[in-house]
Design a protein around this motif. Structure first.
Motif, PDB file in Angstrom:
ATOM      1  N   GLY A 144     -33.809 -33.860  13.006  1.00 35.10           N
ATOM      2  CA  GLY A 144     -34.233 -35.263  12.983  1.00 35.10           C
ATOM      3  C   GLY A 144     -33.357 -36.135  12.095  1.00 35.10           C
ATOM      4  N   GLN A 145     -32.751 -35.548  11.069  1.00 31.68           N
ATOM      5  CA  GLN A 145     -31.858 -36.316  10.199  1.00 31.68           C
ATOM      6  C   GLN A 145     -30.594 -36.726  10.961  1.00 31.68           C
ATOM      7  OE1 GLN A 145     -32.182 -37.170   6.632  1.00 31.68           O
ATOM      8  NE2 GLN A 145     -34.282 -36.935   7.361  1.00 31.68           N
ATOM      9  N   ALA A 178     -31.745 -39.345  13.564  1.00 32.67           N
ATOM     10  CA  ALA A 178     -32.030 -40.658  12.978  1.00 32.67           C
ATOM     11  C   ALA A 178     -30.722 -41.395  12.703  1.00 32.67           C
ATOM     12  CB  ALA A 178     -32.840 -40.497  11.691  1.00 32.67           C
ATOM     13  N   VAL A 214     -29.177 -42.552  16.212  1.00 32.17           N
ATOM     14  CA  VAL A 214     -29.772 -43.729  16.861  1.00 32.17           C
ATOM     15  C   VAL A 214     -29.517 -45.004  16.060  1.00 32.17           C
ATOM     16  CG1 VAL A 214     -31.575 -42.459  18.098  1.00 32.17           C
ATOM     17  CG2 VAL A 214     -32.069 -43.410  15.863  1.00 32.17           C
ATOM     18  N   LEU A 215     -29.120 -44.850  14.804  1.00 33.51           N
ATOM     19  CA  LEU A 215     -28.755 -46.040  14.025  1.00 33.51           C
ATOM     20  C   LEU A 215     -27.283 -46.381  14.211  1.00 33.51           C
ATOM     21  CD1 LEU A 215     -30.765 -45.260  10.776  1.00 33.51           C
ATOM     22  CD2 LEU A 215     -31.176 -47.175  12.329  1.00 33.51           C
ATOM     23  N   GLN A 253     -27.977 -33.433   1.054  1.00 30.85           N
ATOM     24  CA  GLN A 253     -29.147 -32.584   1.268  1.00 30.85           C
ATOM     25  C   GLN A 253     -28.746 -31.117   1.275  1.00 30.85           C
ATOM     26  OE1 GLN A 253     -31.915 -33.913   4.372  1.00 30.85           O
ATOM     27  NE2 GLN A 253     -30.802 -35.829   4.508  1.00 30.85           N
ATOM     28  N   PHE A 278     -33.587 -36.433  -8.204  1.00 26.55           N
ATOM     29  CA  PHE A 278     -34.169 -37.749  -7.933  1.00 26.55           C
ATOM     30  C   PHE A 278     -34.763 -37.845  -6.539  1.00 26.55           C
ATOM     31  CE2 PHE A 278     -29.846 -38.150  -6.356  1.00 26.55           C
ATOM     32  CZ  PHE A 278     -29.965 -38.927  -5.219  1.00 26.55           C
ATOM     33  N   PHE A 279     -34.362 -36.921  -5.644  1.00 26.58           N
ATOM     34  CA  PHE A 279     -35.000 -36.939  -4.320  1.00 26.58           C
ATOM     35  C   PHE A 279     -35.523 -35.560  -3.973  1.00 26.58           C
ATOM     36  CE2 PHE A 279     -31.882 -34.959  -1.379  1.00 26.58           C
ATOM     37  CZ  PHE A 279     -30.781 -34.852  -2.204  1.00 26.58           C
ATOM     38  N   GLU A 280     -36.397 -35.537  -2.992  1.00 21.19           N
ATOM     39  CA  GLU A 280     -36.988 -34.268  -2.558  1.00 21.19           C
ATOM     40  C   GLU A 280     -36.776 -34.090  -1.081  1.00 21.19           C
ATOM     41  OE1 GLU A 280     -41.118 -33.936  -3.674  1.00 21.19           O
ATOM     42  OE2 GLU A 280     -40.582 -34.138  -5.806  1.00 21.19           O
ATOM     43  N   ARG A 285     -35.976 -40.431  24.560  1.00 22.22           N
ATOM     44  CA  ARG A 285     -34.711 -39.835  24.089  1.00 22.22           C
ATOM     45  C   ARG A 285     -33.564 -40.137  25.054  1.00 22.22           C
ATOM     46  NH1 ARG A 285     -34.799 -35.965  20.135  1.00 22.22           N
ATOM     47  NH2 ARG A 285     -33.149 -34.778  21.173  1.00 22.22           N
ATOM     48  N   LEU A 335     -30.134 -39.738  23.176  1.00 17.03           N
ATOM     49  CA  LEU A 335     -30.212 -38.443  22.495  1.00 17.03           C
ATOM     50  C   LEU A 335     -30.219 -37.327  23.535  1.00 17.03           C
ATOM     51  CD1 LEU A 335     -32.817 -39.210  19.674  1.00 17.03           C
ATOM     52  CD2 LEU A 335     -30.342 -38.874  19.430  1.00 17.03           C
ATOM     53  N   LEU A 386     -35.210 -46.626  17.672  1.00 19.26           N
ATOM     54  CA  LEU A 386     -36.204 -45.573  17.895  1.00 19.26           C
ATOM     55  C   LEU A 386     -36.918 -45.255  16.591  1.00 19.26           C
ATOM     56  CD1 LEU A 386     -37.534 -43.397  19.672  1.00 19.26           C
ATOM     57  CD2 LEU A 386     -35.593 -41.899  19.172  1.00 19.26           C
ATOM     58  N   PHE A 396     -39.376 -42.552  15.054  1.00 14.90           N
ATOM     59  CA  PHE A 396     -39.780 -41.181  15.360  1.00 14.90           C
ATOM     60  C   PHE A 396     -41.196 -40.898  14.871  1.00 14.90           C
ATOM     61  CE2 PHE A 396     -35.207 -41.230  14.770  1.00 14.90           C
ATOM     62  CZ  PHE A 396     -34.700 -40.381  15.745  1.00 14.90           C
ATOM     63  N   SER A 433     -41.963 -38.316  13.264  1.00 18.24           N
ATOM     64  CA  SER A 433     -41.868 -37.717  11.918  1.00 18.24           C
ATOM     65  C   SER A 433     -41.005 -38.566  10.972  1.00 18.24           C
ATOM     66  CB  SER A 433     -41.291 -36.318  12.031  1.00 18.24           C
ATOM     67  OG  SER A 433     -40.094 -36.352  12.793  1.00 18.24           O
ATOM     68  N   ASN A 483     -38.376 -39.396   9.767  1.00 23.63           N
ATOM     69  CA  ASN A 483     -36.964 -39.062   9.552  1.00 23.63           C
ATOM     70  C   ASN A 483     -36.238 -40.050   8.655  1.00 23.63           C
ATOM     71  OD1 ASN A 483     -37.369 -36.919  11.252  1.00 23.63           O
ATOM     72  ND2 ASN A 483     -36.447 -37.882  13.035  1.00 23.63           N
ATOM     73  N   LEU A 484     -36.888 -40.452   7.581  1.00 17.78           N
ATOM     74  CA  LEU A 484     -36.174 -41.251   6.592  1.00 17.78           C
ATOM     75  C   LEU A 484     -35.152 -40.350   5.900  1.00 17.78           C
ATOM     76  CD1 LEU A 484     -38.922 -43.427   4.872  1.00 17.78           C
ATOM     77  CD2 LEU A 484     -37.328 -44.058   6.693  1.00 17.78           C
ATOM     78  N   PHE A 485     -34.114 -40.969   5.349  1.00 19.72           N
ATOM     79  CA  PHE A 485     -33.114 -40.203   4.613  1.00 19.72           C
ATOM     80  C   PHE A 485     -33.619 -40.011   3.182  1.00 19.72           C
ATOM     81  CE2 PHE A 485     -30.348 -42.859   7.591  1.00 19.72           C
ATOM     82  CZ  PHE A 485     -30.402 -41.906   8.605  1.00 19.72           C
ATOM     83  N   PRO A 486     -33.866 -38.765   2.778  1.00 19.33           N
ATOM     84  CA  PRO A 486     -34.588 -38.550   1.518  1.00 19.33           C
ATOM     85  C   PRO A 486     -33.837 -38.992   0.269  1.00 19.33           C
ATOM     86  CG  PRO A 486     -33.784 -36.455   2.400  1.00 19.33           C
ATOM     87  CD  PRO A 486     -33.543 -37.507   3.457  1.00 19.33           C
ATOM     88  N   GLN A 487     -32.496 -39.032   0.346  1.00 16.55           N
ATOM     89  CA  GLN A 487     -31.730 -39.344  -0.871  1.00 16.55           C
ATOM     90  C   GLN A 487     -31.518 -40.832  -1.069  1.00 16.55           C
ATOM     91  OE1 GLN A 487     -30.506 -38.191   2.018  1.00 16.55           O
ATOM     92  NE2 GLN A 487     -28.287 -38.016   2.027  1.00 16.55           N
ATOM     93  N   TYR A 497     -38.206 -43.754  -3.438  1.00 18.97           N
ATOM     94  CA  TYR A 497     -37.620 -42.772  -2.523  1.00 18.97           C
ATOM     95  C   TYR A 497     -38.702 -42.296  -1.555  1.00 18.97           C
ATOM     96  CZ  TYR A 497     -33.466 -42.744  -5.381  1.00 18.97           C
ATOM     97  OH  TYR A 497     -32.324 -43.133  -6.017  1.00 18.97           O
ATOM     98  N   HIS A 537     -40.026 -39.528  -0.790  1.00 22.17           N
ATOM     99  CA  HIS A 537     -41.070 -38.604  -1.253  1.00 22.17           C
ATOM    100  C   HIS A 537     -42.075 -39.282  -2.166  1.00 22.17           C
ATOM    101  CE1 HIS A 537     -38.489 -38.281  -4.891  1.00 22.17           C
ATOM    102  NE2 HIS A 537     -39.582 -37.912  -5.496  1.00 22.17           N
ATOM    103  N   GLN A 539     -43.869 -44.624   4.661  1.00 22.91           N
ATOM    104  CA  GLN A 539     -42.598 -44.116   5.176  1.00 22.91           C
ATOM    105  C   GLN A 539     -42.358 -44.615   6.602  1.00 22.91           C
ATOM    106  OE1 GLN A 539     -41.412 -39.965   4.546  1.00 22.91           O
ATOM    107  NE2 GLN A 539     -43.177 -39.748   3.209  1.00 22.91           N
ATOM    108  N   ARG A 553     -36.121 -50.088   9.152  1.00 22.73           N
ATOM    109  CA  ARG A 553     -34.776 -49.550   9.329  1.00 22.73           C
ATOM    110  C   ARG A 553     -34.297 -49.747  10.769  1.00 22.73           C
ATOM    111  NH1 ARG A 553     -33.649 -43.157   8.341  1.00 22.73           N
ATOM    112  NH2 ARG A 553     -34.968 -43.023  10.193  1.00 22.73           N
ATOM    113  N   ALA A 554     -35.205 -49.518  11.715  1.00 20.07           N
ATOM    114  CA  ALA A 554     -34.823 -49.697  13.123  1.00 20.07           C
ATOM    115  C   ALA A 554     -34.597 -51.177  13.435  1.00 20.07           C
ATOM    116  CB  ALA A 554     -35.897 -49.104  14.032  1.00 20.07           C
TER     117      ALA A 554
END
Ligand SMILES: Nc1ncnc2c1ncn2[C@@H]1O[C@H](COP(=O)(O)OP(=O)(O)O)[C@@H](O)[C@H]1O
Ligand SMILES: [Mg+2]
Lengths: 220, 254
Positions: A118-119, A122, A125-126, A141, A216-218, B47, B52, B90, B92, B94, B96-100, B146, B148, B155, B162-163
């Motif tokens: 999914g990463q 995502a 699609v951007l 990551q 700082f992130f998880e 998709r 996709l 799109l 999703f 779930s 699917n954000l970028f965690p960092q 962030y 999390h 989220q 974001r989209a």
């Protein structure tokens, strides 16, 4: 006496350190390459590489050292390592690099494959390119995930370097042991342990710092 | 001219045909909901629209421009697909954000990269727009968190911002609330509803039937890879013609 022993052990530690650093310098990038091979969609690449990884990880490093050092001489009837200290060092380094590259490759593979698809999607699609997705989204990551297992391997490597003495590569334990014969004293051998403890302690601190920096992130 | 025209899309995975001849179209400013039991091909359809997946057959047109035509042997280079998929956004299931990245950074990342490429780097404008979008999502006090540190509902709202940041012609939602605890679905449905009120062109795949009925102008019922029934949403929800649609809707109500 203490000063003399310290000086001698420092010399030996230099041998240990050289093997340690050069092993990392070569095995980390080689490991990344091998991990790509082990994830290849081409079976002709993937299968042989997975086989080699299996063999290397499934046999003792000690055995690999002996085979790599003595093997060419017996099979090819020529000692490709040359004679002398340098030859033995290069042979030991080769064995260490192959061994550690295989272990690292599995850590890299695990790290790369653990990033959810999914990463990538995502990012795609951007409108991000594959390169952008890799460097801006995936890489950090992967790094976060592999730092703890890499740290374990690196600290194991510190201690594994002592195996090189089986083919008479000078390192710190070799030096420490030599005092048993020459001076009839055993404490230099214990003293070598202090070097290992200090060095692995330093590495533990360094990796702990990196882990905290990435805290700082998880990731799920 | 329809903003989106989908003609005879087919898609198989190995030996199972998942989409069998899907055709529909929608107009600018419409919200279209897609309903149907799980496995009916809704995700696969979204998709395909977002490139996709590549349809085996069919045509996809946006604003009259043919983005995909299985008959035309056009190049499917990464670069051309990238440009085409920017017509769609799109969201999703779930997130699917970028965690960092923080919420704000998640929203700004892609616009910044795109503007850098086109040489029109206007970071301030992008930032302003991202802050506006997050504000619109009710997240102005969460911009520096962030992922999390955010609830699922928060989220998902960041993911919507974001989209939207890339100004897609058509924004697609794939069961945006299915991964959320029931008490968090409301806040996400609320922002989608407000987008509909602002005439954002949207395709919403959802199991929230009363929401879909209220919000969408048009509804599509998918079953086993085909569109079994489609029509204005009040009609489809209140007076379904097909027996299968009636069954599906009444099963969800009970
Ligand atoms: N990548 C894939 N490979 C094989 N089968 C798939 C793949 N993606 C989806 N399918 C199958 O296609 C069917 C439709 O899936 P999907 O589009 O996810 O349906 P829905 O979103 O309506 O639940 C399912 O039977 C699913 O197992
Ligand atoms: Mg689905």
């Amino acid at each position: 006496m203490f000063g003399e022993v310290t000086l001698s052990l420092l010399q030996g530690f230099w041998g240990t350190l050289k093997l340690f650093i050069l092993t990392l310098v070569f095995s980390l990038p080689l490991g990344l390459l091998i991990s790509f091979g082990s994830m290849s969609h081409v079976k002709l690449i993937r299968f042989p590489i997975r086989f080699i990884i299996w063999v290397i990880r499934g046999t003792p490093l000690m055995l690999q050292l002996l085979v790599i050092y003595f093997g060419p001489g017996i099979i090819l009837h020529s000692n490709i390592w040359g004679s002398g200290d340098t030859g033995r060092f290069v042979a030991a380094l080769t064995a260490f690099v192959i061994n550690y590259a295989c272990y690292f490759s599995e850590i890299f593979r695990g790290g790369i494959q653990s990033v959810p698809v999914g990463q990538y999607e995502a990012g795609a699609v951007l409108g991000m390119t594959k390169t952008q997705v890799f460097f801006r989204v995936i890489l950090l990551q992967v790094v976060k995930r592999i730092v703890p297992p890499i740290s374990n391997e690196v600290i194991t490597l510190v201690k594994d370097t002592s195996l090189a003495r089986i083919i008479a590569v000078y390192e710190i334990i070799w030096k420490g042991q030599s005092f048993i014969k020459s001076a009839g004293i055993i404490w230099p051998l214990f003293y070598t342990g202090v070097f290992y403890l200090l060095f692995s302690g330093l590495l533990t601190l360094m990796f702990g710092w990196i882990e905290r920096k990435l805290g700082f992130f998880e990731i799920k | 001219m329809s903003i989106l025209e989908v003609r005879n899309i087919r898609k198989s995975f190995e030996h199972t045909e998942v989409l069998k001849d899907i055709s529909f179209s929608m107009e600018q400013g419409q919200a279209v909901s897609i309903i149907g039991s799980s496995g009916s091909g809704k995700t696969t359809l979204l998709r395909c629209l977002n490139f996709l997946e590549t349809p085996d057959e069919g045509i996809i047109r946006v604003n009259g421009e043919t983005l995909f035509d299985s008959a035309a042997a056009e190049s499917r280079s990464d670069a051309s697909i990238r440009k085409k998929r920017l017509h769609f956004g799109l969201v999703f299931q779930s997130f699917n954000l970028f965690p960092q990245y923080t919420a704000l950074e998640n929203v700004m990342l892609a616009p910044n990269l795109l503007s850098k490429e086109s040489g029109t780097a206007d970071r301030d404008a992008i930032r302003t727009r991202a802050l506006e979008l997050l504000d619109q999502m009710g997240l102005s006090d969460r911009t520096d968190r962030y992922p999390h540190q955010l609830s699922g509902g928060q989220q998902q709202r960041v993911a919507i911002a974001r989209a939207l940041a890339l100004h897609p012609d058509i924004l697609c939602f794939d069961e945006p609330t299915s991964a959320l605890d029931p008490e968090l679905t409301g806040e996400v449905l609320r922002v989608i509803r407000s987008l509909a009120e602002q005439k954002t062109t949207m395709i919403i795949v959802t199991h929230e039937m009363s929401f879909a009925r209220d919000v969408s102008d048009f509804a599509i019922f998918m079953d086993g890879g085909i569109i079994l029934e489609q029509g204005p949403s009040t009609e489809l929800f209140d007076n379904p013609k097909m027996e299968r649609t009636k069954q599906f809707l009444s099963a969800l109500q009970s």
